[in-house]
Design a protein around this motif. Structure first.
Motif, PDB file in Angstrom:
ATOM      1  N   ALA A 186      17.510  77.027  33.184  1.00 19.10           N
ATOM      2  CA  ALA A 186      17.540  77.686  31.873  1.00 19.10           C
ATOM      3  C   ALA A 186      16.137  78.067  31.408  1.00 19.10           C
ATOM      4  O   ALA A 186      15.910  79.170  30.888  1.00 19.10           O
ATOM      5  CB  ALA A 186      18.195  76.767  30.846  1.00 19.10           C
ATOM      6  N   LEU A 187      15.172  77.179  31.606  1.00 27.00           N
ATOM      7  CA  LEU A 187      13.793  77.468  31.215  1.00 27.00           C
ATOM      8  C   LEU A 187      13.235  78.649  32.013  1.00 27.00           C
ATOM      9  O   LEU A 187      12.537  79.509  31.466  1.00 27.00           O
ATOM     10  CB  LEU A 187      12.918  76.235  31.444  1.00 27.00           C
ATOM     11  N   LYS A 188      13.568  78.701  33.288  1.00 25.95           N
ATOM     12  CA  LYS A 188      13.085  79.795  34.137  1.00 25.95           C
ATOM     13  C   LYS A 188      13.740  81.118  33.755  1.00 25.95           C
ATOM     14  O   LYS A 188      13.090  82.174  33.762  1.00 25.95           O
ATOM     15  CB  LYS A 188      13.348  79.470  35.610  1.00 25.95           C
ATOM     16  N   ILE A 189      15.030  81.066  33.426  1.00 31.78           N
ATOM     17  CA  ILE A 189      15.732  82.280  33.015  1.00 31.78           C
ATOM     18  C   ILE A 189      15.092  82.864  31.763  1.00 31.78           C
ATOM     19  O   ILE A 189      14.945  84.084  31.624  1.00 31.78           O
ATOM     20  CB  ILE A 189      17.227  81.987  32.764  1.00 31.78           C
ATOM     21  N   LYS A 190      14.682  82.005  30.857  1.00 24.42           N
ATOM     22  CA  LYS A 190      14.049  82.451  29.615  1.00 24.42           C
ATOM     23  C   LYS A 190      12.586  82.852  29.815  1.00 24.42           C
ATOM     24  O   LYS A 190      11.936  83.368  28.905  1.00 24.42           O
ATOM     25  CB  LYS A 190      14.134  81.336  28.565  1.00 24.42           C
ATOM     26  N   GLY A 191      12.058  82.591  31.009  1.00 20.58           N
ATOM     27  CA  GLY A 191      10.677  82.960  31.289  1.00 20.58           C
ATOM     28  C   GLY A 191       9.664  82.043  30.658  1.00 20.58           C
ATOM     29  O   GLY A 191       8.540  82.472  30.338  1.00 20.58           O
ATOM     30  N   LEU A 192      10.019  80.777  30.471  1.00 21.55           N
ATOM     31  CA  LEU A 192       9.142  79.827  29.792  1.00 21.55           C
ATOM     32  C   LEU A 192       8.288  79.041  30.780  1.00 21.55           C
ATOM     33  O   LEU A 192       8.785  78.555  31.797  1.00 21.55           O
ATOM     34  CB  LEU A 192       9.973  78.843  28.960  1.00 21.55           C
ATOM     35  N   ALA A 193       7.019  78.902  30.455  1.00 20.53           N
ATOM     36  CA  ALA A 193       6.141  78.024  31.230  1.00 20.53           C
ATOM     37  C   ALA A 193       6.394  76.594  30.775  1.00 20.53           C
ATOM     38  O   ALA A 193       6.559  76.340  29.581  1.00 20.53           O
ATOM     39  CB  ALA A 193       4.681  78.408  31.006  1.00 20.53           C
ATOM     40  N   PHE A 194       6.449  75.669  31.728  1.00 18.52           N
ATOM     41  CA  PHE A 194       6.697  74.279  31.349  1.00 18.52           C
ATOM     42  C   PHE A 194       6.091  73.349  32.385  1.00 18.52           C
ATOM     43  O   PHE A 194       5.890  73.709  33.544  1.00 18.52           O
ATOM     44  CB  PHE A 194       8.206  74.006  31.216  1.00 18.52           C
ATOM     45  N   GLU A 195       5.800  72.146  31.918  1.00 18.07           N
ATOM     46  CA  GLU A 195       5.324  71.103  32.819  1.00 18.07           C
ATOM     47  C   GLU A 195       6.527  70.298  33.288  1.00 18.07           C
ATOM     48  O   GLU A 195       7.400  69.968  32.482  1.00 18.07           O
ATOM     49  CB  GLU A 195       4.336  70.192  32.095  1.00 18.07           C
ATOM     50  N   TYR A 196       6.575  70.003  34.573  1.00 20.24           N
ATOM     51  CA  TYR A 196       7.686  69.229  35.115  1.00 20.24           C
ATOM     52  C   TYR A 196       7.208  67.833  35.510  1.00 20.24           C
ATOM     53  O   TYR A 196       6.180  67.685  36.165  1.00 20.24           O
ATOM     54  CB  TYR A 196       8.294  69.923  36.339  1.00 20.24           C
ATOM     55  N   VAL A 197       7.971  66.820  35.089  1.00 18.45           N
ATOM     56  CA  VAL A 197       7.662  65.429  35.429  1.00 18.45           C
ATOM     57  C   VAL A 197       8.829  64.862  36.219  1.00 18.45           C
ATOM     58  O   VAL A 197       9.952  64.756  35.704  1.00 18.45           O
ATOM     59  CB  VAL A 197       7.429  64.567  34.165  1.00 18.45           C
ATOM     60  N   GLU A 198       8.589  64.529  37.483  1.00 18.34           N
ATOM     61  CA  GLU A 198       9.630  63.957  38.340  1.00 18.34           C
ATOM     62  C   GLU A 198       9.776  62.475  38.031  1.00 18.34           C
ATOM     63  O   GLU A 198       8.794  61.722  38.031  1.00 18.34           O
ATOM     64  CB  GLU A 198       9.264  64.145  39.813  1.00 18.34           C
ATOM     65  N   GLU A 199      10.996  62.053  37.744  1.00 18.72           N
ATOM     66  CA  GLU A 199      11.283  60.663  37.419  1.00 18.72           C
ATOM     67  C   GLU A 199      11.930  59.951  38.602  1.00 18.72           C
ATOM     68  O   GLU A 199      12.691  60.562  39.361  1.00 18.72           O
ATOM     69  CB  GLU A 199      12.217  60.566  36.207  1.00 18.72           C
ATOM     70  N   ASP A 200      11.627  58.683  38.745  1.00 17.23           N
ATOM     71  CA  ASP A 200      12.279  57.811  39.722  1.00 17.23           C
ATOM     72  C   ASP A 200      13.253  56.939  38.942  1.00 17.23           C
ATOM     73  O   ASP A 200      12.836  56.031  38.222  1.00 17.23           O
ATOM     74  CB  ASP A 200      11.232  56.962  40.447  1.00 17.23           C
ATOM     75  N   LEU A 201      14.542  57.229  39.065  1.00 24.62           N
ATOM     76  CA  LEU A 201      15.524  56.516  38.237  1.00 24.62           C
ATOM     77  C   LEU A 201      15.727  55.070  38.667  1.00 24.62           C
ATOM     78  O   LEU A 201      16.369  54.298  37.949  1.00 24.62           O
ATOM     79  CB  LEU A 201      16.859  57.267  38.249  1.00 24.62           C
ATOM     80  N   SER A 202      15.178  54.694  39.816  1.00 30.13           N
ATOM     81  CA  SER A 202      15.214  53.285  40.212  1.00 30.13           C
ATOM     82  C   SER A 202      14.023  52.527  39.621  1.00 30.13           C
ATOM     83  O   SER A 202      13.969  51.299  39.667  1.00 30.13           O
ATOM     84  CB  SER A 202      15.204  53.147  41.742  1.00 30.13           C
ATOM     85  N   ASN A 203      13.095  53.273  39.079  1.00 30.99           N
ATOM     86  CA  ASN A 203      11.923  52.681  38.433  1.00 30.99           C
ATOM     87  C   ASN A 203      11.516  53.601  37.290  1.00 30.99           C
ATOM     88  O   ASN A 203      10.513  54.313  37.359  1.00 30.99           O
ATOM     89  CB  ASN A 203      10.780  52.521  39.442  1.00 30.99           C
ATOM     90  N   LYS A 204      12.307  53.593  36.232  1.00 32.46           N
ATOM     91  CA  LYS A 204      12.143  54.540  35.128  1.00 32.46           C
ATOM     92  C   LYS A 204      10.799  54.366  34.421  1.00 32.46           C
ATOM     93  O   LYS A 204      10.370  53.244  34.159  1.00 32.46           O
ATOM     94  CB  LYS A 204      13.295  54.374  34.130  1.00 32.46           C
ATOM     95  N   SER A 205      10.175  55.498  34.142  1.00 34.95           N
ATOM     96  CA  SER A 205       8.866  55.468  33.500  1.00 34.95           C
ATOM     97  C   SER A 205       8.980  55.027  32.043  1.00 34.95           C
ATOM     98  O   SER A 205      10.037  55.155  31.411  1.00 34.95           O
ATOM     99  CB  SER A 205       8.219  56.847  33.574  1.00 34.95           C
TER     100      SER A 205
END
Length: 227
Positions: free
Chosen positions: A24-43
């Motif tokens: 959805a963010l890409k469709i709207k053409g928005l720049a964004f920072e992505y943070v990959e989460e490890d759900l076995s060790n939630k940040s």
């Protein structure tokens, strides 16, 4: 267009819910920072921004968190009103889209449960999933009476985003289980719809790599972990 620091998405590469927001963010053409989460060790940040459900996706806009994929998708559409709009202006049409969006969101979870049951050799494991696909097949024929053949990045709506991210990795599932998941004979409309969407460059770059998904599913199948 937003600066990268103004929009941040906390997600996980195989999460169909996070992929919906990313697309959805890409469709709207928005720049964004992505943070990959490890759900076995939630940040600590994930727990801070989504203390209720403690899961992805979480969207940060000017430091303010929004959680739950459908809520986030509507927030994006209401905040950035450039085309394409994900929801129609007409109140009845909006209500209809929301209804089907809620129903289609259940596809991901139903497919995951079916996969876990299928790898445990439970008979009829995919029956609930096939039933949901049947309902969507008939419902979308009525919703798109003229078909959904003309699809491009400039006219994607809420249902397009949800269905392609929910079913976009079905071929990996078929490869691992050795069975047909989305059958063009049983579900011709849904199959054609998803296949067409998966050919769009923006969708291709958003969906996780096929081989990586297969590897993850094989690992789950052998070790009995959920995903």
């Amino acid at each position: 267009m937003e600066e990268e620091s103004e929009v941040t998405l906390h997600g996980m590469w195989i999460s169909t819910y996070a992929k919906k927001v990313e697309l959805a963010l890409k469709i709207k053409g928005l720049a964004f920072e992505y943070v990959e989460e490890d759900l076995s060790n939630k940040s600590s940040l994930l727990l801070k921004y989504n203390p209720v459900y403690k899961k992805v996706p979480v969207l940060l806009h000017h430091g303010r968190p929004v959680s739950e994929s459908l809520v986030i998708l509507e927030y994006i559409d209401e905040t950035w009103k450039n085309e394409p709009r994900f929801l129609p202006d007409d109140p009845y049409e909006r209500a209809t889209v929301r209804f089907w969006a809620t129903y289609c969101l259940q596809i991901s979870d139903t497919m995951k449960k079916a996969f876990i049951s299928a790898k445990e050799m439970e008979e009829g494991a995919f029956d609930p999933f096939f039933e949901k696909l049947k309902v969507i097949e008939e419902g979308m024929k009525d919703f798109f009476p003229g078909g959904r053949s003309i699809i491009g990045a400039d006219n994607l709506g809420l249902l397009d985003i949800i269905i392609v991210c929910s079913l976009g990795t079905y071929k990996a599932l078929e490869e691992v289980l050795g069975m047909k998941i989305v059958d063009p004979h049983r579900n011709p409309f849904v199959c054609s719809w998803v296949t067409t969407l998966l050919e769009l460059p923006l969708v291709k770059e958003t969906m996780p790599p096929h081989d990586k998904v297969v590897s993850r599913l094989e690992f789950i199948k052998q070790n009995g972990f959920t995903f």
